[in-house]
Design an enzyme around this catalytic site. Structure first.
Site, PDB file in Angstrom:
ATOM      1  N   SER A   1       1.872  26.551   1.364  1.00 29.82           N
ATOM      2  CA  SER A   1       0.751  26.181   2.224  1.00 29.82           C
ATOM      3  C   SER A   1      -0.263  27.305   2.185  1.00 29.82           C
ATOM      4  CB  SER A   1       1.255  25.972   3.655  1.00 29.82           C
ATOM      5  OG  SER A   1       0.198  26.182   4.576  1.00 29.82           O
TER       6      SER A   1
ATOM      7  N   TYR B   1      -7.579 -18.568 -22.753  1.00 32.34           N
ATOM      8  CA  TYR B   1      -8.104 -17.243 -22.447  1.00 32.34           C
ATOM      9  C   TYR B   1      -9.300 -17.315 -21.500  1.00 32.34           C
ATOM     10  CZ  TYR B   1     -10.235 -12.641 -22.990  1.00 32.34           C
ATOM     11  OH  TYR B   1     -10.769 -11.403 -22.742  1.00 32.34           O
TER      12      TYR B   1
ATOM     13  N   LYS C   1       5.955  28.123   4.445  1.00 31.12           N
ATOM     14  CA  LYS C   1       6.162  26.758   3.985  1.00 31.12           C
ATOM     15  C   LYS C   1       6.534  26.642   2.520  1.00 31.12           C
ATOM     16  CE  LYS C   1       4.347  23.317   5.968  1.00 31.12           C
ATOM     17  NZ  LYS C   1       4.924  22.101   6.488  1.00 31.12           N
TER      18      LYS C   1
ATOM     19  N   GLN D   1      -9.136  -9.468 -19.364  1.00 39.49           N
ATOM     20  CA  GLN D   1      -9.463  -8.118 -19.820  1.00 39.49           C
ATOM     21  C   GLN D   1      -9.057  -7.067 -18.781  1.00 39.49           C
ATOM     22  OE1 GLN D   1     -13.021  -7.219 -22.254  1.00 39.49           O
ATOM     23  NE2 GLN D   1     -13.885  -6.375 -20.379  1.00 39.49           N
TER      24      GLN D   1
ATOM     25  N   GLU E   1       6.858  13.782  -2.560  1.00 40.93           N
ATOM     26  CA  GLU E   1       5.866  12.979  -1.818  1.00 40.93           C
ATOM     27  C   GLU E   1       4.980  12.185  -2.768  1.00 40.93           C
ATOM     28  OE1 GLU E   1       4.282  15.427   1.770  1.00 40.93           O
ATOM     29  OE2 GLU E   1       5.086  16.839   0.326  1.00 40.93           O
TER      30      GLU E   1
ATOM     31  N   THR F   1      23.906   5.005   7.905  1.00 39.12           N
ATOM     32  CA  THR F   1      23.317   3.672   8.026  1.00 39.12           C
ATOM     33  C   THR F   1      22.343   3.804   9.194  1.00 39.12           C
ATOM     34  OG1 THR F   1      25.001   2.877   9.570  1.00 39.12           O
ATOM     35  CG2 THR F   1      25.431   2.487   7.242  1.00 39.12           C
ATOM     36  N   HIS F   2      21.236   3.138   9.118  1.00 39.90           N
ATOM     37  CA  HIS F   2      20.167   3.290  10.127  1.00 39.90           C
ATOM     38  C   HIS F   2      19.700   4.747  10.230  1.00 39.90           C
ATOM     39  CE1 HIS F   2      21.525  -0.716  11.661  1.00 39.90           C
ATOM     40  NE2 HIS F   2      22.710  -0.215  11.356  1.00 39.90           N
TER      41      HIS F   2
END
Ligand code: ARG
Length: 458
Positions: A278, A318, A284, A323, A291, A156-157
């Protein structure tokens, strides 16, 4: 020259900019199949009602099927001058079958036509979303089963809270995606009414049979109010809200994957198939898919806000503003599909680092609540007192630079004389999770029940 569809009262054609701002063919060509299905149902109904001849109907249906194969074979030439998919198809129909093509638009307007086409498209997309979520849930259920006993820190937190199991954590996402599926089904149910036959806004004097077209197109019934029918985009908004909530779930999970796969956490390893390297740092391995799932959520939520804002000031019925609904929905749909599939792939492929999770689960005084509960149960302390005593034990361990379970019995007795040797049974992470047998709790036995419940429903 003026427009061949509506140019009767126009002396000249549109300015180039007018043509550009007005045209939707660049994106609404995606609706070709729905448009053709809708037109075939409409023409069939017109013939059955004696509004057009069955010879004309046959020509129309044959011509539309030809156009369908032309488009699917990539042999159809879309024209921006013809604005949108509806007029592109109708113009081609006229070339193919001659004057009979002009009878197709009897008792119909582009307003109910586009409402129909788009609704059909969104309904189909929701069915796909449902299948994609079912697959993601299956991947999560398999992981949860495999790791029903794998202990990890619960947070939590983002601070260590209490030990949980990785299986339990996966099942939390199953609950979320399960609710998303139920929202998808409700959305389909809400939009299951057929717009065609509302015409421009007022209905029509021709003796059409809207129940017939509704049934032919797979809707529960026709819509009830023609004004609402051509001005309503709730179905698109509902798709976008369902998509946005689902994307938020995906994004929270993606964020956890990003955190877990850092060397500092090291809870999971992503597969090569779902990470990138990378160009400068050889060591890496980046969680790009996670992401991007996180980022797609911004985009999908943006589409919802965009369409809400487009709709908010429109008088009935309309307006051309509407559109702009399609690009938002198409973009959100495409990106949601990608995000759900990428998430399912990451889940299936990820390696869970059981030892790292277990080590982290035991640090940060994660079993402090177990000590407090033990004092309540075995020594009869009120929980508030037990909480205070345990706080002092944590302070002592912190001072000694060790975990709660590493304190000696003497240390613990110096804090409260009722503490006995037996307390050490509850200070391990396994004992902690095994004890959480309340309904929905993290005990492996409970997690297995959750898995079984969902297996029967996914
Ligand atoms: N391309 C239009 C749209 O996407 C079709 C409906 C046009 N109707 C009209 N009255 N101009 O909304």
């Amino acid at each position: 020259s003026s427009n061949q569809m509506w140019g009767g009262r126009f002396a000249s054609g549109p300015d180039a900019i007018m043509e550009e701002i007005n045209a939707s063919i660049g994106f609404d060509k995606k609706l070709y199949a729905q448009d053709i299905r809708g037109s075939i149902a409409h023409a069939t109904m017109l013939a059955k009602q004696g509004i057009i001849s069955s010879e004309d109907k046959d020509k129309i249906v044959e011509g539309l099927n030809t156009i369908l194969s032309e488009i699917e074979a990539g042999r159809f030439e879309f024209s921006r001058k013809l604005e949108d998919i509806h007029m592109n198809i109708e113009a081609r129909l006229a070339t193919l079958i001659g004057p009979a093509a002009g009878r197709l638009h009897t008792a119909r307007s582009r307003n109910d036509q586009v409402a129909l086409d788009f609704r059909l498209w969104v309904k189909e997309e929701l069915v796909k979303t449902d299948a994609a979520l079912t697959d993601l849930i299956t991947a999560l259920l398999d992981k949860a089963e495999e790791h029903a006993d794998t202990v990890m820190p619960g947070f939590t937190h983002l601070q260590t809270a209490q030990p949980v199991t990785f299986g339990h954590h996966c099942m939390a996402y199953v609950e979320m995606f399960g609710r998303d599926r139920s929202r998808v089904r409700h959305a389909i149910d809400h939009m299951d009414e057929c717009p065609i036959g509302a015409a421009a806004l007022a209905g029509t004097g021709f003796k059409i049979d809207r129940h017939m077209t509704a049934e032919a197109l797979g809707f529960r019934s026709p819509t009830r109010n023609s004004i609402d029918t051509v001005s309503d985009r709730d179905f698109a908004l509902e798709f976008l809200s369902v998509a946005s909530i689902c994307a938020v779930h995906l994004s929270r999970f993606a964020e956890e994957i990003v955190i877990w796969s850092t060397p500092q956490f090291g809870f999971i390893r992503l597969s090569d198939a779902f990470s990138t390297g990378s160009s400068i740092m050889p060591q890496k391995k980046n969680p790009d898919a996670a992401e991007l799932v996180r980022a797609k959520t911004g985009r999908i939520n943006g589409s919802l806000v965009a369409l809400l804002t487009i709709m908010k000031g429109l008088p009935l019925a309309y307006s051309k503003d509407m559109q702009e609904d399609k690009e938002q929905v198409f973009d959100a749909a495409e990106n949601l599909e990608l995000a759900v599939a990428a998430m399912a792939g990451m889940v299936r492929d990820m390696t869970v680092r059981v030892d790292r999770m277990r080590a982290a689960a035991g640090s940060g005084f994660s079993t402090a609540t177990d000590l407090a509960d033990w004092l309540v149960r075995e020594a009869g302390l009120p929980f508030r007192d037990a909480h205070h005593v345990t706080g002092r034990a944590v302070a002592l361990a912190e001072q000694k630079g060790c975990d709660l379970a590493d304190l000696s019995l003497e240390d613990l007795k110096s804090i409260h004389e009722a503490i006995t040797e037996k307390v050490f049974d509850v200070l391990t992470v396994d004992a902690s999770v095994a004890s959480r047998t309340s309904f929905g709790g993290t005990a492996p036995s409970e997690v297995r029940k959750q898995i079984a419940w969902w297996r029967g429903r996914n």
